[in-house]
Structure formats: structure tokens, C-alpha cells
Design a protein around this motif. Sequence first.
Motif, PDB file in Angstrom:
ATOM      1  N   ALA A 133      49.919  14.074  14.469  1.00 33.68           N
ATOM      2  CA  ALA A 133      48.620  13.753  15.076  1.00 33.68           C
ATOM      3  C   ALA A 133      47.465  13.902  14.095  1.00 33.68           C
ATOM      4  O   ALA A 133      46.307  13.953  14.508  1.00 33.68           O
ATOM      5  N   GLY A 134      47.775  13.989  12.805  1.00 29.80           N
ATOM      6  CA  GLY A 134      46.745  14.096  11.785  1.00 29.80           C
ATOM      7  C   GLY A 134      46.447  15.496  11.302  1.00 29.80           C
ATOM      8  O   GLY A 134      45.655  15.673  10.374  1.00 29.80           O
ATOM      9  N   LEU A 135      47.082  16.512  11.890  1.00 29.86           N
ATOM     10  CA  LEU A 135      46.824  17.898  11.508  1.00 29.86           C
ATOM     11  C   LEU A 135      47.718  18.297  10.342  1.00 29.86           C
ATOM     12  O   LEU A 135      48.942  18.330  10.476  1.00 29.86           O
ATOM     13  N   PRO A 136      47.155  18.615   9.183  1.00 33.13           N
ATOM     14  CA  PRO A 136      48.002  19.008   8.049  1.00 33.13           C
ATOM     15  C   PRO A 136      48.575  20.409   8.226  1.00 33.13           C
ATOM     16  O   PRO A 136      48.055  21.220   8.998  1.00 33.13           O
ATOM     17  N   VAL A 137      49.653  20.679   7.496  1.00 34.54           N
ATOM     18  CA  VAL A 137      50.162  22.043   7.416  1.00 34.54           C
ATOM     19  C   VAL A 137      49.236  22.842   6.501  1.00 34.54           C
ATOM     20  O   VAL A 137      48.293  22.304   5.921  1.00 34.54           O
ATOM     21  N   ASN A 138      49.522  24.129   6.354  1.00 30.83           N
ATOM     22  CA  ASN A 138      48.780  24.949   5.401  1.00 30.83           C
ATOM     23  C   ASN A 138      49.173  24.492   3.996  1.00 30.83           C
ATOM     24  O   ASN A 138      50.254  24.795   3.500  1.00 30.83           O
ATOM     25  N   MET A 139      48.273  23.740   3.362  1.00 27.15           N
ATOM     26  CA  MET A 139      48.612  23.106   2.092  1.00 27.15           C
ATOM     27  C   MET A 139      48.810  24.115   0.958  1.00 27.15           C
ATOM     28  O   MET A 139      49.648  23.913   0.075  1.00 27.15           O
ATOM     29  N   ASP A 140      48.053  25.198   0.992  1.00 26.43           N
ATOM     30  CA  ASP A 140      48.208  26.227  -0.043  1.00 26.43           C
ATOM     31  C   ASP A 140      49.604  26.830   0.030  1.00 26.43           C
ATOM     32  O   ASP A 140      50.286  27.008  -0.988  1.00 26.43           O
ATOM     33  N   GLU A 141      50.041  27.135   1.247  1.00 29.21           N
ATOM     34  CA  GLU A 141      51.365  27.724   1.436  1.00 29.21           C
ATOM     35  C   GLU A 141      52.459  26.721   1.099  1.00 29.21           C
ATOM     36  O   GLU A 141      53.468  27.066   0.464  1.00 29.21           O
ATOM     37  N   LEU A 142      52.272  25.467   1.511  1.00 28.01           N
ATOM     38  CA  LEU A 142      53.266  24.430   1.228  1.00 28.01           C
ATOM     39  C   LEU A 142      53.527  24.306  -0.263  1.00 28.01           C
ATOM     40  O   LEU A 142      54.687  24.325  -0.710  1.00 28.01           O
ATOM     41  N   ALA A 158      51.452   9.879   7.381  1.00 26.53           N
ATOM     42  CA  ALA A 158      51.292   8.599   8.072  1.00 26.53           C
ATOM     43  C   ALA A 158      50.118   8.614   9.037  1.00 26.53           C
ATOM     44  O   ALA A 158      49.374   7.638   9.149  1.00 26.53           O
ATOM     45  N   GLN A 159      49.946   9.738   9.729  1.00 28.50           N
ATOM     46  CA  GLN A 159      48.915   9.838  10.769  1.00 28.50           C
ATOM     47  C   GLN A 159      47.649  10.546  10.285  1.00 28.50           C
ATOM     48  O   GLN A 159      46.739  10.776  11.086  1.00 28.50           O
ATOM     49  N   ALA A 160      47.577  10.879   9.014  1.00 22.93           N
ATOM     50  CA  ALA A 160      46.539  11.803   8.547  1.00 22.93           C
ATOM     51  C   ALA A 160      45.482  11.180   7.643  1.00 22.93           C
ATOM     52  O   ALA A 160      44.779  11.899   6.940  1.00 22.93           O
ATOM     53  N   PHE A 161      45.320   9.855   7.670  1.00 22.47           N
ATOM     54  CA  PHE A 161      44.275   9.265   6.841  1.00 22.47           C
ATOM     55  C   PHE A 161      42.912   9.737   7.359  1.00 22.47           C
ATOM     56  O   PHE A 161      42.570   9.553   8.520  1.00 22.47           O
ATOM     57  N   GLY A 162      42.135  10.354   6.472  1.00 21.73           N
ATOM     58  CA  GLY A 162      40.843  10.910   6.859  1.00 21.73           C
ATOM     59  C   GLY A 162      40.879  12.399   7.139  1.00 21.73           C
ATOM     60  O   GLY A 162      39.823  13.030   7.260  1.00 21.73           O
ATOM     61  N   SER A 163      42.077  12.983   7.235  1.00 21.82           N
ATOM     62  CA  SER A 163      42.190  14.431   7.396  1.00 21.82           C
ATOM     63  C   SER A 163      41.916  15.116   6.064  1.00 21.82           C
ATOM     64  O   SER A 163      41.919  14.473   5.003  1.00 21.82           O
ATOM     65  N   GLN A 164      41.704  16.427   6.110  1.00 23.83           N
ATOM     66  CA  GLN A 164      41.400  17.139   4.872  1.00 23.83           C
ATOM     67  C   GLN A 164      41.916  18.578   4.937  1.00 23.83           C
ATOM     68  O   GLN A 164      42.325  19.055   5.997  1.00 23.83           O
ATOM     69  N   TRP A 165      41.881  19.229   3.795  1.00 22.85           N
ATOM     70  CA  TRP A 165      42.251  20.639   3.684  1.00 22.85           C
ATOM     71  C   TRP A 165      41.259  21.296   2.730  1.00 22.85           C
ATOM     72  O   TRP A 165      41.115  20.862   1.587  1.00 22.85           O
ATOM     73  N   ASN A 166      40.562  22.331   3.204  1.00 27.51           N
ATOM     74  CA  ASN A 166      39.550  23.016   2.390  1.00 27.51           C
ATOM     75  C   ASN A 166      38.566  22.024   1.762  1.00 27.51           C
ATOM     76  O   ASN A 166      38.279  22.085   0.555  1.00 27.51           O
ATOM     77  N   ASP A 167      38.093  21.104   2.590  1.00 30.99           N
ATOM     78  CA  ASP A 167      37.086  20.102   2.188  1.00 30.99           C
ATOM     79  C   ASP A 167      37.600  19.082   1.184  1.00 30.99           C
ATOM     80  O   ASP A 167      36.802  18.347   0.588  1.00 30.99           O
TER      81      ASP A 167
END
Length: 386
Positions: A133-142, A158-167
Motif C-alpha cells: 500500500a506504499g508503506l516502506p519497511v524500516n530502510m535503515d534496518e533493511l 511497485a506501490q510506493a512511487f512518491g513514498s519516502q524514508w527520512n525525507d
Amino acid sequence: MSALPFIPFTRPSFNQETIDAVGEVLRSGWVTSGPKLAEFEATLSDYFGGRPVRCFANGTATMKIALQVAGIGPGDEVITTPISWVATSNVILGVGAKPIFVDIDPRTRNLDLSKIAAAVTPQTKAIMPVYLAGLPVNMDELYAIAKQFNLRVIEDAAQAFGSQWNDKKIGAFGDLVSFSFQANKNLSTVEGGCLVLNNEKEALLAEKLRLQGLTRQGMDGMDVEILGGKDNLTDLNAAIGLHQLKQLPSYQIRRTNLARQYFDAFRAKLKSAGLEHLQLELPVENFTDTNWHMFQVVLPLEQLNVDRAQVMTELKELGIGTGVHYPAITGFSLYKNLGYQASDTPVAQRIGRSILTLPLFPGMADEDIGRVVEALVNILQQHAKK
């Protein structure tokens, strides 16, 4: 059936400028991969901070080629989630590798990163997380896990165009990042997708893989060095994508506003109906990282006298469309026949039986939110166990 207009769970938005742009491409005589595709890829590269970007006919092709670029093949294992569109794991099988399903976090419904280490073997070569649904995982941990075990990361964004992590935009950092531009995505080219790569060497390999392994040599020569497919995006699709990209900021504002209204309406309606005890699971209330591609709830089926299918039928009779994103992949016959056990991922099995996608798209009216929430809560009230 309801006399009110039907509310689909999603609907693409194409303005007149976009429609006119398609007409221009048709009149140009160059409708397959050409100047508009080059412009679209360059614009996407700018969007992702200058990283190389190549576009493909669909989001499945982007993932397949990402695996090939990463060197994943027979005998390798790729850790992924059982809650996704089946394409995620099908492409792993398609390159001869083995999907290793790790259970999900019940709150985010994404891959449970705390369970990855236990799934790593000498054959593990990559992690393929999905941003549901566009929500990323914890990218630092990944990426810390990937570094620890020396694994490639192929992000099914696929669903995350426009989503972000820590700006930072998803795709502007990391390893290989795959996006879909299918009809219901936040940015749609009707069908299509793009892959964000690490360097020009990877980009050149991706180009070869998307068009029969072809290498052009000057004006009159060509060679085929590797086995490729036919996965190129057309200029028609690219023209749509260029205009969708212009509209994306306004779409994002609208999706966020609608999501806020959903949270407010559910809290108010559940309270007024005396149903606060029902364990209706709403999404993570995140207005910083997610693009609100979908608004999904998990139905409290243990507290109801009906199943999800009946809830969906009753909503449809009230003029409200819904979707299921997704049943657990390990429940499909293909995967059961390959030896996968549903019991290995119990959280995913529960979520897969109970998750329900509600309408959310930029063209929705504010009053549609209240109508959807009232209808669903009334159905839950009617069928709640006493």
C-alpha cells in the motif's frame, strides 16, 4: 442495489492535457520506444536524484530484470514476503531461484525484518521486500541486514512511487528499486514500470535484457550478446507518464487528505455505534513516509458471523467497490505443490484471509469517505457476534 453512484476501490485520473499528449504521439508516427521514452527516463532520473532509470512494459518485467542484473539464478534463494501480488515470487521462480517466505509484521503488513536473519542460508543471495500500500519497511534496518549478510536488495516498490524514508524518496537511494505504473498505481502509464539502478553498467545490461539482448554498433550494425526478452515501454505510455509525474504532487495531497478523513470517520463511527471493542485493524497512521496508495483494513472475522466475501458482497450492493490485496501467496496451488506450508507464516495467513482494500483515489469526493465508513461499520454491527 444502491441508487447512489458506484464508488470503485480505485480509478485512474487522466486530465485533458494527458489525453492530448497521447494524440500528439499517435500523430507523430513514432508510437513505440523512442524520444518520449528517452525523455521520460531522463525525467525519472532527475526525480530520483540522478540515478540511472530504465523503463519497461510492466512492473513484473522490472523485477525480473532486476533479479537478472543482480545475478540471481538457479540454486539461489531470495527472501521475500507472502503478502504481495504473486508476481513478486513468480519472477524469483522465473529466473530459477527459490523464494523464501518470511512472515509479516501484523501492524505494517510488510516483511518482518526481525525474522530475516533466521531465514538466511549459504544459498541466500538477495532480499526482496514489498512496500504494501506504499508503506516502506524500516530502510535503515533493511540495509543493515543486507550488509551484515552481504545480500543484494531488490525493492518491490511497485506501490510506493512518491513514498519516502527520512525525507528521501524511495528510489533515490538503496540498491535496485522496482516500480509499477499499472493502471491503479499513483503514477500510471496504463501499463509499465521502471527500474532504478546503481550505475550505467547495470543500466546498459537492463537495456539489453529488455530488448532481445540487442547491442547497437553504429548506424548499420548490431549484435546480440545475451538472451533478452521483449519488455520495452512505448512512447504512448511514456507520454502519459510524463504528464502523470506533473500531477503527482496534487494527487499525493489529495490521497493524504482522504486518508486522514478515513481515520477520523472510523473513530467517530465506531464510537457512536458502540463498536470500539471490535478489533478492526486500520493501517499505520503515517503521514510522512507513505504515499497512501491504498487504504486497507483487516476485518475482525473472529468477532463476526460472516466471512470477508459476504462483507464485500454487501458493500457492493450498497454501491461500494472493494479489493483484496492480497491473499497469502503460499495458499496458491502452485506454491502448495512446490512444498510451501501455510503454517510457516501464520500472521500472513490471518491477514490474507481478512484484509480488505477500501476505495481511495484522487477523484473521490469527501462525502464518499463517510459513505464507505458508515456502510462498513453498519455491516460489522449487523454481523457482530453477541
